[in-house]
Design an enzyme around this catalytic site. Structure first.
Site, PDB file in Angstrom:
ATOM      1  N   TYR A  73       0.844  -1.214   0.000  1.00 13.78           N
ATOM      2  CA  TYR A  73       0.000   0.000   0.000  1.00 13.78           C
ATOM      3  C   TYR A  73       0.866   1.247   0.000  1.00 13.78           C
ATOM      4  CZ  TYR A  73      -3.910   3.059   1.130  1.00 13.78           C
ATOM      5  OH  TYR A  73      -4.864   4.038   1.087  1.00 13.78           O
ATOM      6  N   PHE A 125      -6.905  19.650 -24.516  1.00 11.81           N
ATOM      7  CA  PHE A 125      -7.484  18.358 -24.864  1.00 11.81           C
ATOM      8  C   PHE A 125      -8.884  18.280 -24.237  1.00 11.81           C
ATOM      9  CE2 PHE A 125      -7.945  13.750 -23.899  1.00 11.81           C
ATOM     10  CZ  PHE A 125      -8.069  13.344 -25.205  1.00 11.81           C
ATOM     11  N   ASP A 126      -9.728  17.368 -24.700  1.00 10.53           N
ATOM     12  CA  ASP A 126     -11.133  17.390 -24.235  1.00 10.53           C
ATOM     13  C   ASP A 126     -11.277  17.223 -22.725  1.00 10.53           C
ATOM     14  OD1 ASP A 126     -10.465  14.699 -24.412  1.00 10.53           O
ATOM     15  OD2 ASP A 126     -12.253  14.082 -25.497  1.00 10.53           O
ATOM     16  N   ASP A 216       1.099  19.793 -20.173  1.00 15.39           N
ATOM     17  CA  ASP A 216       0.244  18.624 -20.379  1.00 15.39           C
ATOM     18  C   ASP A 216       1.050  17.701 -21.286  1.00 15.39           C
ATOM     19  OD1 ASP A 216      -1.639  16.741 -20.921  1.00 15.39           O
ATOM     20  OD2 ASP A 216      -3.163  18.105 -21.685  1.00 15.39           O
ATOM     21  N   ALA A 218       1.381  14.393 -22.306  1.00 12.61           N
ATOM     22  CA  ALA A 218       1.065  13.027 -22.739  1.00 12.61           C
ATOM     23  C   ALA A 218       2.062  12.492 -23.773  1.00 12.61           C
ATOM     24  CB  ALA A 218      -0.346  12.973 -23.310  1.00 12.61           C
ATOM     25  N   LYS A 259      -0.025   7.081 -23.200  1.00 11.81           N
ATOM     26  CA  LYS A 259       0.488   7.379 -24.537  1.00 11.81           C
ATOM     27  C   LYS A 259       1.972   7.021 -24.581  1.00 11.81           C
ATOM     28  CE  LYS A 259      -3.474   9.890 -24.479  1.00 11.81           C
ATOM     29  NZ  LYS A 259      -4.029  10.810 -23.502  1.00 11.81           N
ATOM     30  N   HIS A 453     -19.273  13.555 -26.214  1.00  9.80           N
ATOM     31  CA  HIS A 453     -19.004  12.667 -27.349  1.00  9.80           C
ATOM     32  C   HIS A 453     -18.826  11.213 -26.950  1.00  9.80           C
ATOM     33  CE1 HIS A 453     -15.241  14.132 -25.768  1.00  9.80           C
ATOM     34  NE2 HIS A 453     -14.585  13.154 -26.359  1.00  9.80           N
TER      35      HIS A 453
HETATM   36  C1  LIG Z   1      -5.034  11.615 -23.180  1.00 15.84           C
HETATM   37  C2  LIG Z   1      -4.795  13.007 -22.829  1.00 15.84           C
HETATM   38  C3  LIG Z   1      -5.241  13.539 -21.618  1.00 15.84           C
HETATM   39  C4  LIG Z   1      -6.106  12.766 -20.642  1.00 15.84           C
HETATM   40  O1  LIG Z   1      -5.516  11.603 -20.232  1.00 15.84           O
HETATM   41  P1  LIG Z   1      -6.334  10.262 -19.879  1.00 15.84           P
HETATM   42  O2  LIG Z   1      -5.247   9.305 -19.555  1.00 15.84           O
HETATM   43  O3  LIG Z   1      -7.115   9.890 -21.092  1.00 15.84           O
HETATM   44  O4  LIG Z   1      -7.205  10.569 -18.729  1.00 15.84           O
HETATM   45  C5  LIG Z   1      -4.936  14.854 -21.344  1.00 15.84           C
HETATM   46  N1  LIG Z   1      -4.248  15.608 -22.210  1.00 15.84           N
HETATM   47  C6  LIG Z   1      -3.808  15.119 -23.392  1.00 15.84           C
HETATM   48  C7  LIG Z   1      -3.043  15.998 -24.316  1.00 15.84           C
HETATM   49  C8  LIG Z   1      -4.077  13.813 -23.737  1.00 15.84           C
HETATM   50  O5  LIG Z   1      -3.673  13.351 -24.927  1.00 15.84           O
END
Ligand SMILES: *Cc1c(COP(=O)(O)O)cnc(C)c1O
Length: 463
Positions: A73, A125-126, A216, A218, A259, A453
């Protein structure tokens, strides 16, 4: 111009059968899913390009790591291994695992945003936009103008428009801008990279106005590959050195590890200064929402696989093969006269549905039309990155018009071969040939208020 496919820098040890349903079956399945591709069963999809997120194939080393995962844990060795890898690669003082990218957003954003505050990003991003709004703030996109024209082939179309950024800060008042978010690569603009020069300039503006910068992150590895390839002065630097410099401009980072971490689940949040009072607030939010701060919603085995995947993801040979897949498809689309966000970005092809369906307006969702046609054509699942994904203005409820109408063909890492990519190009070519016969798009018959979506139901507008 034909481009040579960069052969896979791996061989295949384990396979997963896939099957193409008949056209009749596909038409019935998509209708039953209310014309929402997220509603399909994966077994009814032949080539799944819905996302590159968490759909990656892990390596033998990662699977071995899964067995070594320490499920304690608190203070698990797998956590310590992940922490060491993240500190080594990103150079941040504090790193916090979370279960995926949006969890990092949920933990961090309310600490900087509330009603009346703005977040400005090269593009949200969304889920990032959603968490800005859930925190009470408003999200403003500020990408360079070149990004808005898919046919303009210039490098670093993911960049922030720095002139407009400074203008926005002055108009809104610096005290009302809670966060500046640099999304690398710029997913919504087509996986387009951000240059080091742009990171430097945005960072200088953040310092000038005393606004924190969040990265951000990813697709940090793909972004670094583009910098090495295309930005003056970086050809001789290693991917790792470029990543370290990129992150040196951020105060915090939020990251979906699904990613470039080449895993199936995971995320991370970083704070540059380990002594910052912010760290205690991050830990507190994480404990409440995600789990104790040495696991943040991940199993020990997930953290172990991620610690290994992060190094595999920054391997230059791997990145050359990966971006090579996009370039291969891009060249084939050029031959077929199909427009896409060009030059190709890092994680997929973003087909310009506005160009393919010029007669279908944004409020009938041309990019969703193309995504649905591709499924009916060949069992390929892509997704709309356009007005359908963008949703409604949170204040007026009006449908927003997106800058683009892209149908994204996201390529999972180490999963599909050259022949699969050929099938995709052939299907796109077939849809393009009959695009003029598809006169109308879709209307939404039901939608949830946030991130619609994923769940909305659509109905074909009769012609
Ligand atoms: C995928 C993504 C996110 C969100 O991440 P999740 O792992 O899907 O929750 C945020 N910002 C960008 C640029 C992304 O590609």
């Amino acid at each position: 111009m034909s481009i040579k496919y960069v052969a896979e820098p791996f061989r295949i040890k384990s396979v997963e059968p896939i099957r193409m349903a008949t056209r009749q079956e596909r038409e019935a399945k998509i209708l039953a899913a209310h014309n929402n591709l997220f509603g399909l069963k994966s077994e009814d999809v032949y080539i799944d390009l819905l996302t590159d997120s968490g759909t990656n194939a892990m390596s033998v080393e990662q699977w071995a790591g899964v067995m070594r995962g320490d499920e304690a844990y608190a203070g698990a060795s797998s956590y310590l291994k992940l922490e060491a890898a993240a500190k080594d690669i990103f150079g941040f003082g504090y790193v916090q695992p979370v279960h995926q990218g949006r969890a990092a957003e949920k933990v961090l954003f309310p600490l900087f945003l509330c009603a009346g505050k703005y977040a400005i990003s090269n593009m949200h991003f969304d889920t990032t936009r959603a968490h800005v709004e859930l925190a009470g703030g408003r999200a403003i996109d500020c990408v360079v103008a070149a990004a808005k024209d898919p046919s303009t082939r210039v490098p670093f179309k993911g960049n922030m428009d720095v002139e407009r950024l400074e203008k926005l800060i002055n108009e809104l008042g610096a005290q009302n801008v809670g966060l500046i978010i640099m999304t690398i690569t710029n997913n919504s603009a087509g996986g387009q990279p951000v240059s080091m020069q742009n990171m430097r300039e945005v960072s200088a503006i953040c310092k000038k106005y005393d606004i924190p910068m969040n990265i951000d992150a990813a697709r940090y590895a793909e972004n670094a590959y583009f910098i090495k390839r295309d930005e003056a002065g970086y050809a001789d630097k290693s991917i790792k050195e470029i990543i370290a410099e990129t992150f040196s401009f951020g105060d915090m980072f939020t990251m979906s590890a699904k990613k470039d971490g080449i895993v199936n689940m995971g995320g991370m949040l970083g704070v540059r200064d380990a002594e910052s009072p912010l760290v205690l607030k991050v830990k507190a939010n994480c404990i409440s929402y995600e789990g104790f701060y040495t696991y943040g919603g991940l199993s020990g085995r997930d953290m172990e696989a991620l610690a290994i995947g992060m190094y595999e993801g920054i391997d230059e040979n791997f990145l050359r093969y990966r971006v090579g897949q996009m370039e291969y498809m891009g060249a084939k689309l050029d031959e077929a006269g199909i427009a896409y966000q060009s030059p190709v970005g890092g994680h997929g092809l973003f087909i310009d549905a506005k160009a393919m369906f010029p007669h279908i307006p944004y409020y009938e969702y041309p990019a969703q039309v193309l995504a649905l046609e591709l499924y009916k054509e060949a069992g390929i699942r892509g997704c709309d990155i356009g007005s359908y994904m963008m949703g409604n203005n949170p204040d007026t409820g009006e449908q927003l018009e997106s800058e683009f109408e892209f149908t994204r063909m996201a390529i999972p890492r180490r999963v599909y071969t050259q022949a699969h990519l050929d099938v995709v190009v052939e299907a796109l070519t077939a849809v393009k040939a009959r695009a003029h016969t598809i006169k109308r798009g879709y209307r939404i018959t039901w939608e949830p208020p946030v991130l619609r979506h994923f769940q909305a139901r659509l109905e074909k507008i009769s012609e």
